[in-house]
Design a protein around this motif. Structure first.
Motif, PDB file in Angstrom:
ATOM      1  N   LEU A  89      -8.415  12.304   9.512  1.00 35.52           N
ATOM      2  CA  LEU A  89      -9.465  12.770   8.615  1.00 35.52           C
ATOM      3  C   LEU A  89     -10.752  13.104   9.374  1.00 35.52           C
ATOM      4  CD1 LEU A  89      -8.937  10.268   5.638  1.00 35.52           C
ATOM      5  CD2 LEU A  89      -7.914  12.526   5.989  1.00 35.52           C
ATOM      6  N   TYR A  90     -10.657  13.190  10.711  1.00 33.13           N
ATOM      7  CA  TYR A  90     -11.780  13.574  11.573  1.00 33.13           C
ATOM      8  C   TYR A  90     -12.930  12.572  11.527  1.00 33.13           C
ATOM      9  CZ  TYR A  90      -9.239  17.937  10.750  1.00 33.13           C
ATOM     10  OH  TYR A  90      -8.246  18.874  10.605  1.00 33.13           O
ATOM     11  N   LEU A  91     -12.624  11.312  11.309  1.00 32.49           N
ATOM     12  CA  LEU A  91     -13.662  10.305  11.132  1.00 32.49           C
ATOM     13  C   LEU A  91     -13.846   9.475  12.397  1.00 32.49           C
ATOM     14  CD1 LEU A  91     -12.528   9.131   7.588  1.00 32.49           C
ATOM     15  CD2 LEU A  91     -14.636  10.379   8.107  1.00 32.49           C
ATOM     16  N   GLU A  92     -15.070   9.453  12.919  1.00 33.88           N
ATOM     17  CA  GLU A  92     -15.419   8.577  14.039  1.00 33.88           C
ATOM     18  C   GLU A  92     -15.571   7.139  13.544  1.00 33.88           C
ATOM     19  OE1 GLU A  92     -16.211   9.208  17.307  1.00 33.88           O
ATOM     20  OE2 GLU A  92     -16.372  11.391  17.434  1.00 33.88           O
ATOM     21  N   TRP A  93     -16.002   7.026  12.294  1.00 23.50           N
ATOM     22  CA  TRP A  93     -16.071   5.693  11.682  1.00 23.50           C
ATOM     23  C   TRP A  93     -15.872   5.847  10.181  1.00 23.50           C
ATOM     24  CZ3 TRP A  93     -19.216   1.803   9.203  1.00 23.50           C
ATOM     25  CH2 TRP A  93     -20.258   2.302   8.420  1.00 23.50           C
ATOM     26  N   THR A  94     -15.377   4.803   9.543  1.00 28.53           N
ATOM     27  CA  THR A  94     -15.063   4.901   8.114  1.00 28.53           C
ATOM     28  C   THR A  94     -14.812   3.518   7.539  1.00 28.53           C
ATOM     29  OG1 THR A  94     -13.567   5.932   6.502  1.00 28.53           O
ATOM     30  CG2 THR A  94     -12.581   5.173   8.549  1.00 28.53           C
ATOM     31  N   ALA A  95     -14.815   3.439   6.214  1.00 29.28           N
ATOM     32  CA  ALA A  95     -14.331   2.256   5.502  1.00 29.28           C
ATOM     33  C   ALA A  95     -13.125   2.677   4.687  1.00 29.28           C
ATOM     34  CB  ALA A  95     -15.410   1.672   4.595  1.00 29.28           C
ATOM     35  N   ILE A  96     -12.017   1.999   4.886  1.00 32.07           N
ATOM     36  CA  ILE A  96     -10.764   2.320   4.206  1.00 32.07           C
ATOM     37  C   ILE A  96     -10.480   1.236   3.169  1.00 32.07           C
ATOM     38  CG2 ILE A  96      -8.277   2.617   4.476  1.00 32.07           C
ATOM     39  CD1 ILE A  96      -8.846   3.599   7.338  1.00 32.07           C
ATOM     40  N   ASP A  97     -10.217   1.655   1.946  1.00 25.77           N
ATOM     41  CA  ASP A  97      -9.888   0.717   0.871  1.00 25.77           C
ATOM     42  C   ASP A  97      -8.379   0.694   0.648  1.00 25.77           C
ATOM     43  OD1 ASP A  97     -12.523  -0.057   0.371  1.00 25.77           O
ATOM     44  OD2 ASP A  97     -12.861   1.680  -0.920  1.00 25.77           O
ATOM     45  N   TRP A  98      -7.841  -0.524   0.589  1.00 28.38           N
ATOM     46  CA  TRP A  98      -6.420  -0.760   0.394  1.00 28.38           C
ATOM     47  C   TRP A  98      -6.213  -1.657  -0.827  1.00 28.38           C
ATOM     48  CZ3 TRP A  98      -3.159   1.335   4.169  1.00 28.38           C
ATOM     49  CH2 TRP A  98      -3.709   1.588   5.443  1.00 28.38           C
ATOM     50  N   ARG A  99      -5.004  -1.618  -1.366  1.00 27.80           N
ATOM     51  CA  ARG A  99      -4.522  -2.674  -2.258  1.00 27.80           C
ATOM     52  C   ARG A  99      -3.306  -3.289  -1.581  1.00 27.80           C
ATOM     53  NH1 ARG A  99      -6.952  -4.971  -6.675  1.00 27.80           N
ATOM     54  NH2 ARG A  99      -5.262  -4.657  -8.170  1.00 27.80           N
ATOM     55  N   GLN A 100      -3.349  -4.597  -1.398  1.00 30.91           N
ATOM     56  CA  GLN A 100      -2.196  -5.312  -0.882  1.00 30.91           C
ATOM     57  C   GLN A 100      -1.422  -5.881  -2.054  1.00 30.91           C
ATOM     58  OE1 GLN A 100      -3.021  -8.779   1.481  1.00 30.91           O
ATOM     59  NE2 GLN A 100      -0.968  -8.857   2.363  1.00 30.91           N
ATOM     60  N   THR A 101      -0.204  -5.429  -2.237  1.00 32.10           N
ATOM     61  CA  THR A 101       0.602  -5.838  -3.384  1.00 32.10           C
ATOM     62  C   THR A 101       1.069  -7.284  -3.207  1.00 32.10           C
ATOM     63  OG1 THR A 101       2.741  -5.196  -2.450  1.00 32.10           O
ATOM     64  CG2 THR A 101       1.438  -3.460  -3.538  1.00 32.10           C
ATOM     65  N   PRO A 102       1.520  -7.933  -4.291  1.00 34.98           N
ATOM     66  CA  PRO A 102       2.053  -9.295  -4.172  1.00 34.98           C
ATOM     67  C   PRO A 102       3.201  -9.392  -3.179  1.00 34.98           C
ATOM     68  CG  PRO A 102       1.609  -8.769  -6.471  1.00 34.98           C
ATOM     69  CD  PRO A 102       1.402  -7.496  -5.695  1.00 34.98           C
ATOM     70  N   ALA A 103       3.889  -8.271  -2.948  1.00 32.93           N
ATOM     71  CA  ALA A 103       4.991  -8.272  -1.982  1.00 32.93           C
ATOM     72  C   ALA A 103       4.504  -8.081  -0.551  1.00 32.93           C
ATOM     73  CB  ALA A 103       5.990  -7.168  -2.338  1.00 32.93           C
ATOM     74  N   GLY A 104       3.194  -7.898  -0.370  1.00 28.83           N
ATOM     75  CA  GLY A 104       2.636  -7.762   0.974  1.00 28.83           C
ATOM     76  C   GLY A 104       2.520  -6.335   1.474  1.00 28.83           C
ATOM     77  N   GLU A 105       2.813  -5.353   0.628  1.00 26.20           N
ATOM     78  CA  GLU A 105       2.732  -3.950   1.019  1.00 26.20           C
ATOM     79  C   GLU A 105       1.289  -3.465   0.899  1.00 26.20           C
ATOM     80  OE1 GLU A 105       5.476  -0.051   0.249  1.00 26.20           O
ATOM     81  OE2 GLU A 105       4.890  -1.212  -1.498  1.00 26.20           O
ATOM     82  N   TYR A 106       0.853  -2.625   1.865  1.00 21.23           N
ATOM     83  CA  TYR A 106      -0.499  -2.076   1.853  1.00 21.23           C
ATOM     84  C   TYR A 106      -0.455  -0.644   1.317  1.00 21.23           C
ATOM     85  CZ  TYR A 106      -2.072  -6.046   4.622  1.00 21.23           C
ATOM     86  OH  TYR A 106      -2.382  -7.328   5.054  1.00 21.23           O
ATOM     87  N   VAL A 107      -1.273  -0.397   0.289  1.00 18.48           N
ATOM     88  CA  VAL A 107      -1.328   0.916  -0.358  1.00 18.48           C
ATOM     89  C   VAL A 107      -2.727   1.489  -0.143  1.00 18.48           C
ATOM     90  CG1 VAL A 107      -1.010   2.214  -2.485  1.00 18.48           C
ATOM     91  CG2 VAL A 107       0.339   0.133  -2.076  1.00 18.48           C
ATOM     92  N   PHE A 108      -2.789   2.676   0.453  1.00 15.33           N
ATOM     93  CA  PHE A 108      -4.068   3.339   0.738  1.00 15.33           C
ATOM     94  C   PHE A 108      -4.693   3.874  -0.543  1.00 15.33           C
ATOM     95  CE2 PHE A 108      -6.295   7.365   1.324  1.00 15.33           C
ATOM     96  CZ  PHE A 108      -7.238   7.059   2.302  1.00 15.33           C
ATOM     97  N   LEU A 109      -6.000   3.645  -0.702  1.00 16.99           N
ATOM     98  CA  LEU A 109      -6.727   4.179  -1.853  1.00 16.99           C
ATOM     99  C   LEU A 109      -7.706   5.282  -1.451  1.00 16.99           C
ATOM    100  CD1 LEU A 109      -7.517   0.874  -3.805  1.00 16.99           C
ATOM    101  CD2 LEU A 109      -5.551   2.413  -4.068  1.00 16.99           C
ATOM    102  N   GLU A 110      -8.521   5.017  -0.432  1.00 13.87           N
ATOM    103  CA  GLU A 110      -9.567   5.982  -0.094  1.00 13.87           C
ATOM    104  C   GLU A 110     -10.173   5.644   1.261  1.00 13.87           C
ATOM    105  OE1 GLU A 110     -13.818   7.673  -1.931  1.00 13.87           O
ATOM    106  OE2 GLU A 110     -12.558   6.315  -3.100  1.00 13.87           O
ATOM    107  N   ALA A 111     -10.703   6.672   1.940  1.00  8.86           N
ATOM    108  CA  ALA A 111     -11.479   6.489   3.172  1.00  8.86           C
ATOM    109  C   ALA A 111     -12.853   7.115   2.970  1.00  8.86           C
ATOM    110  CB  ALA A 111     -10.769   7.136   4.362  1.00  8.86           C
ATOM    111  N   ASN A 112     -13.892   6.336   3.194  1.00 11.79           N
ATOM    112  CA  ASN A 112     -15.270   6.767   2.955  1.00 11.79           C
ATOM    113  C   ASN A 112     -15.932   7.151   4.273  1.00 11.79           C
ATOM    114  OD1 ASN A 112     -18.055   6.934   2.343  1.00 11.79           O
ATOM    115  ND2 ASN A 112     -17.850   5.442   0.699  1.00 11.79           N
TER     116      ASN A 112
END
Length: 303
Positions: free
Chosen positions: A252-275
């Protein structure tokens, strides 16, 4: 070393970074685009690629003398009200064109770049680009078609909705919002983003260069930004997810960012957004992670 902060001193994050950069030995100026074209002067010669930025009568910089720029806030330009609306449009477009030329032609290191911010505006494409990396994203629909909204809502047990571009909080899609007249009116004004609700834990990861700092965000709110009492607990993400953070930033051409995830009860990481310009002071204060320090290193680096 001359460093610019795109923004102004009314932003606590900009002030924090300015103070840290100054203590590290840099000369720091604010580039407040609200002052252009009335007070700030910009010049550029396409033949020689020479440009200059006059911030005041006493402070002028050549483009090549600017080491780096931290993009905190882009406030567009300020054109005074003119009686002729057509002339005002021309003045705005001309000013934006020269300002974009500065952003594109100035050889400084931009944290983050114009390309990164343009990509961020197209959040549907951002999601697709991240999925191409092999990162899981929620089932998503972006539409202004009422029939498609109803179809999507029926195919998932729980659905959230939010703006396509941003600017408002995430909400739960309720039956009352699907009332035909209300739905048609809303979608005739603007499209929306619908996503399957992902149960689990909120995780935010800050990526600064190659460094990844993450914390669990404990909150009872759907959108943790609305919870002033949300608890931040530092966590160590699996190496695979940390690498995905770096890969996402690069894609996403980002030198720095904050990435939001949801970690499911099964331990899987789901990407939501990068700011591309996240707030970081509260996160830094609560977790002790050296985000400001790493931003200073990134902006003063000779690479």
């Amino acid at each position: 070393m001359n460093i610019l902060i795109l923004g102004n001193s009314s932003d606590a994050h900009a002030v924090r970074l300015q103070n840290a950069l100054t203590q590290a030995g840099a000369t720091v100026d604010y580039l407040d685009t609200r002052m252009f074209p009335s007070q700030i002067r910009i010049s550029w010669e396409p033949n020689s690629l020479m440009g200059s930025l006059k911030l005041s009568a006493q402070r002028q910089l050549k483009f090549q003398d600017i080491h780096s720029v931290f993009w905190r806030n882009f406030a567009s330009v300020s054109i005074p009200s003119l009686e002729d609306s057509h002339q005002q449009t021309i003045a705005f477009n001309d000013s934006m064109s020269l300002l974009r030329t500065l952003i594109k032609a100035c050889p400084a290191r931009w944290v983050n770049s114009w390309e990164a911010y343009q990509f961020h505006k197209e959040k549907p494409l951002q999601l697709h680009q991240v999925q191409l990396l092999g990162v899981k994203i929620p089932q998503t629909l972006i539409t202004n078609d009422p029939e498609q909204v109803i179809r999507f809502a029926k195919s998932h047990q729980k659905v959230i909705f939010k703006p396509v571009y941003g600017g408002a909080y995430t909400q739960i899609l309720t039956e009352s919002l699907l009332e035909p007249k209300r739905l048609n009116l809303a979608l005739s004004l603007a499209p929306i983003t619908l996503q399957e609700y992902i149960p689990g834990t909120n995780i935010r990861s800050y990526v600064v260069g190659n460094f990844v700092y993450s914390a669990e965000i404990r909150t009872h709110c759907l959108d943790f930004r609305t919870d002033l009492e949300a608890e931040l607990l530092p966590v160590e993400l699996p190496q695979q997810i940390q690498q995905q953070c770096r890969d996402i930033a690069k894609a996403l051409y980002l030198e720095w960012t904050a990435i939001d995830w949801r970690q499911t009860p099964a331990g899987e990481y789901v990407f939501l957004e990068a700011n591309p310009s996240p707030m970081f002071l509260h996160f830094e204060q609560q977790t002790g992670f050296p985000i400001t320090e790493k931003l200073v290193e990134l902006l003063m680096d000779n690479c």
